[in-house]
Design a protein around this motif. Structure first.
Motif: not given
Length: 306
Positions: A145-162, A181-188
């Motif tokens: 919908e937005y014609d995006l290129d990538g995703v960034d993972i920025d979860y900061e709180h967890f109720k699941a095992h690593p 669907v995407i051409s790049f990815a990042s984590i934060a």
């Protein structure tokens, strides 16, 4: 023996023993990548407000898409992501417009974030299978919908095992990339034991799918010095070995090494060492009040025009 003779001898030996290392210098790994989070605080900031240097690659990171409802008491939706920024101002048409004006701009979608409403945005899947399926479908829809290129993972709180986080995010990124669907990815990630345990587990298994590490150096304490920042950078470069760890600062007064206290001095040091893989900022919403002065300086530094 002179330097020319040494080089000739070494070249002759390389003909005999081709596995000898080259005398050529290792190329520097500096880039002209500038990234900025935008939309999280609802400050009516527009893409066109942000200065754009023509000689940098600029990534706008839309913040955030969250797998929660948007009600007054938000609840998890089992990975059916929805947009939580102001989609009237930061709209698909505004993405299309700014891309048409600037060929050096790309867009990413950041997932998770710190809070939704007044509660933490937890990572808590019902199952790996359902999480990946629902996340892929809903994220693909937003990206298209937005014609995006990538995703960034920025979860900061967890109720699941690593390990669960690793499989969910890893399989999601694998599917998003393999289906183009995407051409790049990042984590934060940032320096917190619970956070690092999740992201480092992900990195160890699926690091080849992650193009950038948006390490939140501004999560360190206020008053961080240049030498402390450089030590933190080396530590995280070691943790995310082989990854492109980006330098970062915040314009919301949260912490870390600020531009006023020597951030750009630290960046020049990294640049001289061939380790400045890029700079990212949290966030455009907070920078608007100061007319993006720090963003201008950061992009000039990356483009070597400061």
């Amino acid at each position: 023996m002179g330097s020319a003779q040494i080089f000739f001898l070494f070249s002759f030996l390389q003909l005999l023993f081709p596995t000898l290392p080259s005398l050529e210098a290792t190329p520097l790994d500096n880039t002209r990548l500038f990234r900025e989070y935008i939309g999280a605080d609802g400050n009516n900031v527009r893409f066109s407000d942000v200065p754009i240097h023509p000689e940098v690659e600029l990534h706008f990171i839309l913040s955030f898409a969250i797998d929660y409802t948007a009600s007054s008491s938000p609840s998890a939706t089992n990975e059916k992501f929805r947009v939580f920024w102001d989609d009237q101002i930061l709209s698909p048409s505004s993405v299309s417009s700014i891309k048409a004006q600037h060929s050096n701009i790309k867009f990413a979608l950041s997932l998770g974030g710190d809070t939704v409403g007044k509660q933490f945005a937890y990572f808590k899947p019902k199952s790996i299978t359902s999480w990946v399926k629902n996340a892929f479908e809903s994220i693909s829809r937003i990206v298209k919908e937005y014609d995006l290129d990538g995703v960034d993972i920025d979860y900061e709180h967890f109720k699941a095992h690593p390990d669960v986080f690793t499989e969910c995010i890893g399989k999601l990124l694998l599917r998003l990339k393999h289906q183009n669907v995407i051409s790049f990815a990042s984590i934060a990630p940032f320096d917190d034991d619970a956070v690092q345990s999740h992201y480092l587990a992900l990195w160890r298994k699926y690091g080849d799918l992650i193009d950038y590490v948006n390490f939140q150096f501004y999560a360190y304490g206020k008053g961080t010095t240049v030498s402390q920042f450089l030590n933190h950078f080396e530590t995280q470069t070691s943790n995310y070995q082989g990854g492109k760890v980006l330098a970062s600062f915040a314009t919301d007064g949260s912490g870390g090494l600020t531009p006023e206290k020597g951030f750009f001095k630290a960046c020049r040091t990294l640049q001289s060492r061939g380790k400045l893989h890029g700079i990212f900022v949290w966030s455009a919403d907070d920078s608007k009040k100061n007319k993006f002065h720090n963003e201008i300086q950061a992009q000039n530094l990356l483009a070597n025009t400061d």
